[in-house]
Design a protein around this motif. Structure first.
Motif, PDB file in Angstrom:
ATOM      1  N   ARG A 283       0.903  -1.172  -0.048  1.00  0.00           N
ATOM      2  CA  ARG A 283      -0.059   0.027   0.131  1.00  0.00           C
ATOM      3  C   ARG A 283       1.003   1.324  -0.008  1.00  0.00           C
ATOM      4  O   ARG A 283       0.502   2.225  -0.798  1.00  0.00           O
ATOM      5  CB  ARG A 283      -0.692  -0.019   1.141  1.00  0.00           C
ATOM      6  N   GLU A 284       1.868   1.468   0.797  1.00  0.00           N
ATOM      7  CA  GLU A 284       2.923   2.538   0.929  1.00  0.00           C
ATOM      8  C   GLU A 284       3.344   2.624  -0.538  1.00  0.00           C
ATOM      9  O   GLU A 284       3.640   3.837  -1.072  1.00  0.00           O
ATOM     10  CB  GLU A 284       3.777   2.228   2.130  1.00  0.00           C
ATOM     11  N   ALA A 285       3.975   1.534  -0.967  1.00  0.00           N
ATOM     12  CA  ALA A 285       4.610   1.505  -2.520  1.00  0.00           C
ATOM     13  C   ALA A 285       3.723   2.242  -3.452  1.00  0.00           C
ATOM     14  O   ALA A 285       4.010   3.287  -4.339  1.00  0.00           O
ATOM     15  CB  ALA A 285       5.032   0.246  -2.799  1.00  0.00           C
ATOM     16  N   ARG A 286       2.310   1.968  -3.388  1.00  0.00           N
ATOM     17  CA  ARG A 286       1.388   2.358  -4.126  1.00  0.00           C
ATOM     18  C   ARG A 286       1.178   3.739  -3.959  1.00  0.00           C
ATOM     19  O   ARG A 286       0.894   4.802  -4.891  1.00  0.00           O
ATOM     20  CB  ARG A 286      -0.025   1.520  -4.039  1.00  0.00           C
ATOM     21  N   ARG A 287       0.989   4.355  -2.704  1.00  0.00           N
ATOM     22  CA  ARG A 287       0.897   5.840  -2.260  1.00  0.00           C
ATOM     23  C   ARG A 287       2.045   6.371  -2.930  1.00  0.00           C
ATOM     24  O   ARG A 287       1.665   7.371  -3.650  1.00  0.00           O
ATOM     25  CB  ARG A 287       0.758   5.956  -0.942  1.00  0.00           C
ATOM     26  N   GLN A 288       3.008   6.000  -3.080  1.00  0.00           N
ATOM     27  CA  GLN A 288       4.314   6.812  -3.271  1.00  0.00           C
ATOM     28  C   GLN A 288       4.248   7.042  -4.859  1.00  0.00           C
ATOM     29  O   GLN A 288       4.527   7.857  -5.582  1.00  0.00           O
ATOM     30  CB  GLN A 288       5.565   6.219  -2.890  1.00  0.00           C
ATOM     31  N   VAL A 289       3.914   5.898  -5.565  1.00  0.00           N
ATOM     32  CA  VAL A 289       4.107   5.982  -7.075  1.00  0.00           C
ATOM     33  C   VAL A 289       3.043   6.796  -7.711  1.00  0.00           C
ATOM     34  O   VAL A 289       3.194   7.405  -8.519  1.00  0.00           O
ATOM     35  CB  VAL A 289       4.269   4.556  -7.727  1.00  0.00           C
ATOM     36  N   MET A 290       1.897   6.798  -6.983  1.00  0.00           N
ATOM     37  CA  MET A 290       0.706   7.858  -7.393  1.00  0.00           C
ATOM     38  C   MET A 290       1.109   9.205  -7.514  1.00  0.00           C
ATOM     39  O   MET A 290       0.697   9.820  -8.219  1.00  0.00           O
ATOM     40  CB  MET A 290      -0.438   7.668  -6.459  1.00  0.00           C
ATOM     41  N   THR A 291       2.152   9.468  -6.657  1.00  0.00           N
ATOM     42  CA  THR A 291       2.814  11.021  -6.898  1.00  0.00           C
ATOM     43  C   THR A 291       3.468  11.070  -8.061  1.00  0.00           C
ATOM     44  O   THR A 291       3.049  12.342  -8.809  1.00  0.00           O
ATOM     45  CB  THR A 291       3.827  11.374  -5.532  1.00  0.00           C
ATOM     46  N   GLY A 292       4.095  10.138  -8.592  1.00  0.00           N
ATOM     47  CA  GLY A 292       4.714  10.317  -9.861  1.00  0.00           C
ATOM     48  C   GLY A 292       3.797  10.133 -10.907  1.00  0.00           C
ATOM     49  O   GLY A 292       3.543  10.831 -12.042  1.00  0.00           O
ATOM     50  N   ALA A 293       2.536   9.532 -10.766  1.00  0.00           N
ATOM     51  CA  ALA A 293       1.801   9.397 -11.787  1.00  0.00           C
ATOM     52  C   ALA A 293       0.886  10.531 -11.779  1.00  0.00           C
ATOM     53  O   ALA A 293       0.437  11.159 -13.100  1.00  0.00           O
ATOM     54  CB  ALA A 293       0.613   8.226 -11.492  1.00  0.00           C
ATOM     55  N   LEU A 294       0.413  11.248 -10.823  1.00  0.00           N
ATOM     56  CA  LEU A 294      -0.055  12.485 -11.006  1.00  0.00           C
ATOM     57  C   LEU A 294       0.575  13.470 -11.601  1.00  0.00           C
ATOM     58  O   LEU A 294       0.123  14.443 -12.471  1.00  0.00           O
ATOM     59  CB  LEU A 294      -0.773  13.043  -9.601  1.00  0.00           C
ATOM     60  N   SER A 295       1.942  13.566 -11.301  1.00  0.00           N
ATOM     61  CA  SER A 295       2.836  14.502 -12.037  1.00  0.00           C
ATOM     62  C   SER A 295       2.819  14.180 -13.456  1.00  0.00           C
ATOM     63  O   SER A 295       2.895  15.299 -14.167  1.00  0.00           O
ATOM     64  CB  SER A 295       4.304  14.253 -11.403  1.00  0.00           C
ATOM     65  N   MET A 296       2.793  13.159 -13.855  1.00  0.00           N
ATOM     66  CA  MET A 296       2.949  12.758 -15.268  1.00  0.00           C
ATOM     67  C   MET A 296       1.555  13.229 -15.861  1.00  0.00           C
ATOM     68  O   MET A 296       1.268  13.807 -17.148  1.00  0.00           O
ATOM     69  CB  MET A 296       2.976  11.369 -15.551  1.00  0.00           C
ATOM     70  N   VAL A 297       0.384  13.001 -15.245  1.00  0.00           N
ATOM     71  CA  VAL A 297      -0.797  13.574 -15.682  1.00  0.00           C
ATOM     72  C   VAL A 297      -0.905  15.013 -16.055  1.00  0.00           C
ATOM     73  O   VAL A 297      -1.176  15.640 -17.058  1.00  0.00           O
ATOM     74  CB  VAL A 297      -2.031  13.165 -14.712  1.00  0.00           C
ATOM     75  N   ARG A 298      -0.214  15.680 -14.976  1.00  0.00           N
ATOM     76  CA  ARG A 298      -0.227  17.334 -15.164  1.00  0.00           C
ATOM     77  C   ARG A 298       0.816  17.596 -16.283  1.00  0.00           C
ATOM     78  O   ARG A 298       0.547  18.643 -16.842  1.00  0.00           O
ATOM     79  CB  ARG A 298       0.174  17.732 -13.581  1.00  0.00           C
ATOM     80  N   LEU A 299       1.899  16.957 -16.419  1.00  0.00           N
ATOM     81  CA  LEU A 299       3.027  17.237 -17.402  1.00  0.00           C
ATOM     82  C   LEU A 299       2.164  17.163 -18.906  1.00  0.00           C
ATOM     83  O   LEU A 299       2.308  17.817 -19.660  1.00  0.00           O
ATOM     84  CB  LEU A 299       4.057  16.455 -17.208  1.00  0.00           C
ATOM     85  N   ARG A 300       1.531  15.776 -18.972  1.00  0.00           N
ATOM     86  CA  ARG A 300       0.822  15.563 -20.363  1.00  0.00           C
ATOM     87  C   ARG A 300      -0.381  16.378 -20.440  1.00  0.00           C
ATOM     88  O   ARG A 300      -0.585  16.715 -21.877  1.00  0.00           O
ATOM     89  CB  ARG A 300       0.365  14.344 -20.171  1.00  0.00           C
ATOM     90  N   THR A 301      -0.693  17.290 -19.862  1.00  0.00           N
ATOM     91  CA  THR A 301      -1.869  18.014 -20.015  1.00  0.00           C
ATOM     92  C   THR A 301      -1.407  19.548 -19.904  1.00  0.00           C
ATOM     93  O   THR A 301      -2.302  20.348 -19.640  1.00  0.00           O
ATOM     94  CB  THR A 301      -2.991  17.781 -18.891  1.00  0.00           C
ATOM     95  N   GLY A 302      -0.161  19.786 -19.884  1.00  0.00           N
ATOM     96  CA  GLY A 302       0.372  21.182 -20.074  1.00  0.00           C
ATOM     97  C   GLY A 302       0.403  21.768 -18.580  1.00  0.00           C
ATOM     98  O   GLY A 302       0.547  23.119 -18.820  1.00  0.00           O
ATOM     99  N   ARG A 303       0.528  20.985 -17.425  1.00  0.00           N
ATOM    100  CA  ARG A 303       0.373  21.539 -16.210  1.00  0.00           C
ATOM    101  C   ARG A 303       1.587  21.317 -15.143  1.00  0.00           C
ATOM    102  O   ARG A 303       1.464  20.814 -14.188  1.00  0.00           O
ATOM    103  CB  ARG A 303      -0.882  21.525 -15.443  1.00  0.00           C
ATOM    104  N   PRO A 304       2.749  21.309 -15.680  1.00  0.00           N
ATOM    105  CA  PRO A 304       3.726  20.779 -14.895  1.00  0.00           C
ATOM    106  C   PRO A 304       3.923  21.559 -13.594  1.00  0.00           C
ATOM    107  O   PRO A 304       3.776  22.784 -13.455  1.00  0.00           O
ATOM    108  CB  PRO A 304       5.152  20.865 -15.883  1.00  0.00           C
ATOM    109  N   GLY A 305       4.348  20.753 -12.496  1.00  0.00           N
ATOM    110  CA  GLY A 305       4.705  21.453 -11.563  1.00  0.00           C
ATOM    111  C   GLY A 305       5.423  20.619 -10.434  1.00  0.00           C
ATOM    112  O   GLY A 305       6.020  19.799 -10.805  1.00  0.00           O
ATOM    113  N   LEU A 306       5.712  20.972  -9.167  1.00  0.00           N
ATOM    114  CA  LEU A 306       6.176  20.271  -8.111  1.00  0.00           C
ATOM    115  C   LEU A 306       5.882  18.962  -8.047  1.00  0.00           C
ATOM    116  O   LEU A 306       4.358  18.577  -8.406  1.00  0.00           O
ATOM    117  CB  LEU A 306       6.427  20.729  -6.940  1.00  0.00           C
ATOM    118  N   VAL A 307       6.418  17.728  -7.468  1.00  0.00           N
ATOM    119  CA  VAL A 307       5.673  16.561  -7.361  1.00  0.00           C
ATOM    120  C   VAL A 307       4.914  16.462  -6.292  1.00  0.00           C
ATOM    121  O   VAL A 307       5.132  16.972  -5.099  1.00  0.00           O
ATOM    122  CB  VAL A 307       6.893  15.411  -6.941  1.00  0.00           C
ATOM    123  N   PRO A 308       3.710  16.280  -6.339  1.00  0.00           N
ATOM    124  CA  PRO A 308       2.646  16.425  -5.202  1.00  0.00           C
ATOM    125  C   PRO A 308       2.967  15.327  -4.092  1.00  0.00           C
ATOM    126  O   PRO A 308       3.685  14.266  -4.449  1.00  0.00           O
ATOM    127  CB  PRO A 308       1.356  15.956  -5.932  1.00  0.00           C
TER     128      PRO A 308
END
Length: 384
Positions: A283-308
């Motif tokens: 579960r903790e591994a999943r929580r951590q990789v979801m931060t990278g996944a959300l970063s990629m969503v934002r990057l792909r939609t033109g909203r790059p930012g700090l890692v959430p």
């Protein structure tokens, strides 16, 4: 392509032993050598200074635990990635490590004058002799507007008056860089009297004792172009499986089919970048990789930012298309308990036939990333 490859081959008649830092040794029970790709990520609530401190700690951890090499990658205009200047980062890391290979994964050649890269990596080689890799990519590592701001990615007139990108000139730029690294421009060439310093010219000057060694070249890719070029040149090849997994097997097959033995390598050598993160609990591994996944969503939609943060990623209201993207993305991220990550890495090495796995850990905080590499080292029995 063959004519360009012959030109680059012909410009490098000195040096490189195929065992000179390219081919690693599988440590512990790992199926292949293990290495680190660090994007020097900056999480929400953290600073770039903190990210650089984490990079130093990670490089020293990788060295202590027996990872083969540690690379950083050039990115621009991305708030969550503090690796816009690989040469500067590598100089800092060289001062804090002793044995591990350090390199670029990669420097984006279209963004730079080849002479500048030769000078930067000649300087790094002087700082850390025998430990520097020069990995090169043909993409700008950013969007078109930022590439234009770098003054290297603008359109210009190509053959027949058609516009083309500087990335299309990659083979010619590579040939020029190789000649600067080897100090091998032929007599009569406009650059014959220009020398990259530090570099081989110092060995041939009066009283010169400079080593003829220079950093080995790697070609990086996420499609077939660099795979074919690396094979035709007999160079080692690094493929970005971590963000182009659908193209991994075709690119590796193309590299191996195109490979011609060279003074650098007698046989193909391919590493793949793989996103992987281990934690004590799934579960903790999943929580951590979801931060990278959300970063990629934002990057792909033109909203790059700090890692959430993990909390922000958990609370984020993913739209249907975003959820589909995340599910696809996470399907190529090896994550979970240490045993699960080991199984995933073993399977990937077997399925691709990769000669080396270069692991990048996407997470919000440095502590989670450092812990992941320690757990992976532990599960493979790497030295403490």
């Amino acid at each position: 392509m063959s004519g360009e490859a012959d030109e680059i081959r012909g410009s490098s008649e000195t040096i490189h032993d195929g065992g000179d830092g390219i081919r690693g040794t599988a440590p512990g029970s790992a199926p292949v050598p293990l290495s680190v790709l660090d994007l020097v990520t900056v999480g929400a609530g953290h600073t770039a200074s903190g990210a650089v401190r984490t990079a130093v700690e990670l490089a020293r951890t990788a060295e202590r635990r027996g990872f083969h090499r540690y690379w950083v990658a050039e990115h621009h205009s991305m708030p969550g990635v503090a690796s816009s200047s690989p040469a500067v980062l590598l100089a800092h890391l060289a001062a804090h490590t002793d044995r591990i290979r350090l390199g670029s994964g990669g420097v984006m050649l279209p963004n730079h004058a080849p002479l500048v890269i030769a000078e930067q990596f000649g300087t790094l080689e002087a700082m850390a002799p025998g430990r520097i890799d020069l990995g090169l990519g043909r993409a700008p590592g950013t969007d078109g507007a930022t590439a234009a701001a770098l003054r290297r990615g603008t359109h210009h007139e190509g053959a027949m008056g058609s516009p083309r990108e500087l990335g299309d000139e990659f083979p010619q730029q590579l040939a020029e860089l190789t000649r600067f690294l080897d100090d091998s421009f032929p007599d009569g060439h406009p650059y014959a009297g220009i020398h990259a310093v530090p570099g081989p010219v110092q060995a041939t000057s009066s009283g010169g004792v400079q080593s003829a060694h220079r950093p080995p070249l790697w070609l990086l890719g996420s499609s077939g172009f660099s795979a074919r070029l690396a094979g035709s040149l007999g160079l080692p090849f690094a493929f970005a499986h971590h963000f182009s997994a659908a193209h991994t097997l075709p690119a590796l097959d193309l590299y191996r089919a195109s490979f011609r033995p060279s003074e650098v390598l007698a046989e193909p050598y391919a590493l793949i970048g793989v996103a992987a993160l281990a934690a004590e609990e799934e579960r903790e591994a999943r929580r951590q990789v979801m931060t990278g996944a959300l970063s990629m969503v934002r990057l792909r939609t033109g909203r790059p930012g700090l890692v959430p943060t993990p909390e922000e990623a958990e609370a984020y209201p993913f739209q249907e298309a975003e959820r589909h993207f995340v599910d696809s993305w996470l399907g190529n991220v090896v994550h979970g308990t240490p045993d699960a990550v080991r199984q995933g890495l073993d399977d990937l090495a077997k399925r691709t036939g990769a000669d080396e796995l270069m692991i990048t850990a996407n997470a919000h905080g440095g502590a989670a990333r450092l812990r992941s590499y320690e757990l992976i080292a532990d599960v493979y029995g790497l030295p403490a």
